[in-house]
Design a protein around this motif. Structure first.
Motif, mmCIF file in Angstrom:
data_model
loop_
_atom_site.group_PDB
_atom_site.id
_atom_site.type_symbol
_atom_site.label_atom_id
_atom_site.label_comp_id
_atom_site.label_asym_id
_atom_site.label_seq_id
_atom_site.Cartn_x
_atom_site.Cartn_y
_atom_site.Cartn_z
ATOM 1 N N MET A 1 0.838 -1.164 0.000
ATOM 2 C CA MET A 1 0.000 0.000 0.000
ATOM 3 C C MET A 1 0.890 1.236 0.000
ATOM 4 O O MET A 1 1.804 1.351 0.800
ATOM 5 C CB MET A 1 -0.893 -0.029 1.244
ATOM 6 C CG MET A 1 -1.692 1.217 1.432
ATOM 7 S SD MET A 1 -2.707 1.116 2.910
ATOM 8 C CE MET A 1 -4.265 1.400 2.162
ATOM 9 N N LYS A 2 0.616 2.171 -0.886
ATOM 10 C CA LYS A 2 1.394 3.395 -0.984
ATOM 11 C C LYS A 2 0.602 4.549 -0.401
ATOM 12 O O LYS A 2 -0.613 4.619 -0.516
ATOM 13 C CB LYS A 2 1.765 3.664 -2.433
ATOM 14 C CG LYS A 2 2.707 2.616 -2.975
ATOM 15 C CD LYS A 2 3.150 2.926 -4.375
ATOM 16 C CE LYS A 2 4.123 1.837 -4.809
ATOM 17 N NZ LYS A 2 3.792 1.256 -6.058
ATOM 18 N N PHE A 3 1.318 5.455 0.238
ATOM 19 C CA PHE A 3 0.717 6.621 0.869
ATOM 20 C C PHE A 3 1.236 7.877 0.187
ATOM 21 O O PHE A 3 2.239 7.840 -0.528
ATOM 22 C CB PHE A 3 1.079 6.670 2.352
ATOM 23 C CG PHE A 3 0.664 5.438 3.110
ATOM 24 C CD1 PHE A 3 -0.629 5.310 3.588
ATOM 25 C CD2 PHE A 3 1.558 4.416 3.332
ATOM 26 C CE1 PHE A 3 -1.012 4.179 4.292
ATOM 27 C CE2 PHE A 3 1.189 3.278 4.032
ATOM 28 C CZ PHE A 3 -0.104 3.159 4.505
ATOM 29 N N PHE A 5 2.394 12.040 0.726
ATOM 30 C CA PHE A 5 2.885 13.024 1.681
ATOM 31 C C PHE A 5 3.115 14.318 0.915
ATOM 32 O O PHE A 5 3.737 14.309 -0.147
ATOM 33 C CB PHE A 5 4.187 12.526 2.317
ATOM 34 C CG PHE A 5 4.872 13.535 3.197
ATOM 35 C CD1 PHE A 5 4.283 13.989 4.354
ATOM 36 C CD2 PHE A 5 6.132 14.006 2.875
ATOM 37 C CE1 PHE A 5 4.913 14.909 5.172
ATOM 38 C CE2 PHE A 5 6.784 14.917 3.692
ATOM 39 C CZ PHE A 5 6.166 15.374 4.842
ATOM 40 N N ASN A 11 3.329 16.260 -4.139
ATOM 41 C CA ASN A 11 2.911 14.981 -3.575
ATOM 42 C C ASN A 11 4.021 13.954 -3.759
ATOM 43 O O ASN A 11 4.512 13.753 -4.864
ATOM 44 C CB ASN A 11 1.642 14.473 -4.250
ATOM 45 C CG ASN A 11 0.419 15.224 -3.786
ATOM 46 O OD1 ASN A 11 0.349 15.636 -2.635
ATOM 47 N ND2 ASN A 11 -0.539 15.407 -4.662
ATOM 48 N N ARG A 13 5.004 9.949 -3.045
ATOM 49 C CA ARG A 13 4.486 8.628 -2.691
ATOM 50 C C ARG A 13 5.511 7.905 -1.829
ATOM 51 O O ARG A 13 6.708 7.979 -2.091
ATOM 52 C CB ARG A 13 4.196 7.807 -3.945
ATOM 53 C CG ARG A 13 3.005 8.325 -4.714
ATOM 54 C CD ARG A 13 2.636 7.453 -5.875
ATOM 55 N NE ARG A 13 3.774 7.335 -6.776
ATOM 56 C CZ ARG A 13 3.990 6.304 -7.588
ATOM 57 N NH1 ARG A 13 3.156 5.300 -7.617
ATOM 58 N NH2 ARG A 13 5.039 6.280 -8.372
ATOM 59 N N TRP A 14 5.017 7.203 -0.807
ATOM 60 C CA TRP A 14 5.904 6.451 0.080
ATOM 61 C C TRP A 14 5.169 5.222 0.576
ATOM 62 O O TRP A 14 3.965 5.106 0.439
ATOM 63 C CB TRP A 14 6.369 7.325 1.248
ATOM 64 C CG TRP A 14 5.279 7.750 2.163
ATOM 65 C CD1 TRP A 14 4.438 8.808 2.012
ATOM 66 C CD2 TRP A 14 4.897 7.121 3.392
ATOM 67 N NE1 TRP A 14 3.561 8.883 3.066
ATOM 68 C CE2 TRP A 14 3.817 7.850 3.924
ATOM 69 C CE3 TRP A 14 5.358 6.006 4.087
ATOM 70 C CZ2 TRP A 14 3.204 7.509 5.117
ATOM 71 C CZ3 TRP A 14 4.742 5.668 5.280
ATOM 72 C CH2 TRP A 14 3.683 6.423 5.781
ATOM 73 N N MET A 15 5.935 4.294 1.150
ATOM 74 C CA MET A 15 5.347 3.072 1.702
ATOM 75 C C MET A 15 6.279 2.505 2.764
ATOM 76 O O MET A 15 7.422 2.926 2.892
ATOM 77 C CB MET A 15 5.115 2.041 0.602
ATOM 78 C CG MET A 15 6.364 1.575 -0.098
ATOM 79 S SD MET A 15 5.934 0.502 -1.464
ATOM 80 C CE MET A 15 7.233 -0.696 -1.355
ATOM 81 N N GLN A 19 4.962 -4.668 4.355
ATOM 82 C CA GLN A 19 3.574 -4.383 4.018
ATOM 83 C C GLN A 19 2.580 -5.065 4.956
ATOM 84 O O GLN A 19 1.433 -4.652 5.045
ATOM 85 C CB GLN A 19 3.289 -4.804 2.574
ATOM 86 C CG GLN A 19 4.086 -4.031 1.550
ATOM 87 C CD GLN A 19 3.648 -2.584 1.468
ATOM 88 O OE1 GLN A 19 2.487 -2.307 1.232
ATOM 89 N NE2 GLN A 19 4.568 -1.662 1.692
ATOM 90 N N GLN A 22 2.501 -3.144 8.857
ATOM 91 C CA GLN A 22 2.018 -1.768 8.919
ATOM 92 C C GLN A 22 0.601 -1.658 9.472
ATOM 93 O O GLN A 22 0.204 -0.601 9.929
ATOM 94 C CB GLN A 22 2.099 -1.106 7.552
ATOM 95 C CG GLN A 22 1.075 -1.602 6.558
ATOM 96 C CD GLN A 22 1.274 -0.991 5.185
ATOM 97 O OE1 GLN A 22 2.220 -0.250 4.955
ATOM 98 N NE2 GLN A 22 0.385 -1.287 4.281
#
Length: 78
Positions: A1-3, A5, A11, A13-15, A19, A22
């Motif tokens: 799943m990528k978040f 920030f 923007n 993307r981070w993760m 997996q 988390q």
């Protein structure tokens, strides 16, 4: 799943590296487990540092919850 920030109006993307963990209620990740996926030309370490700092209040809430549970358990047991 990528978040996502928001870093300086961009923007990023981070993760998390793991997996599965988390989603654990008491998971406290290490900074090395934070992966910046897309930094849009920004210095990845600088973005990682800013993101890590923004996550600290959430981590503190987790620590406080774990400490409260431990105090209650100790009080109950003795």
């Amino acid at each position: 799943m990528k978040f996502m920030f928001d870093y300086k109006g961009k923007n990023v993307r981070w993760m998390w590296k793991d997996q599965e963990k988390q989603f654990h209620q008491t998971y406290l990740p290490k900074k090395t487990e934070l992966i910046i996926v897309d930094a849009d030309g920004e210095d990845k370490q600088e973005v990682k540092d800013a993101l890590w700092e923004s996550l600290q209040p959430e981590f503190q809430d987790i620590r406080n919850h774990m400490n409260l549970k431990a105090r209650l358990r100790r009080a109950k047991n003795g």
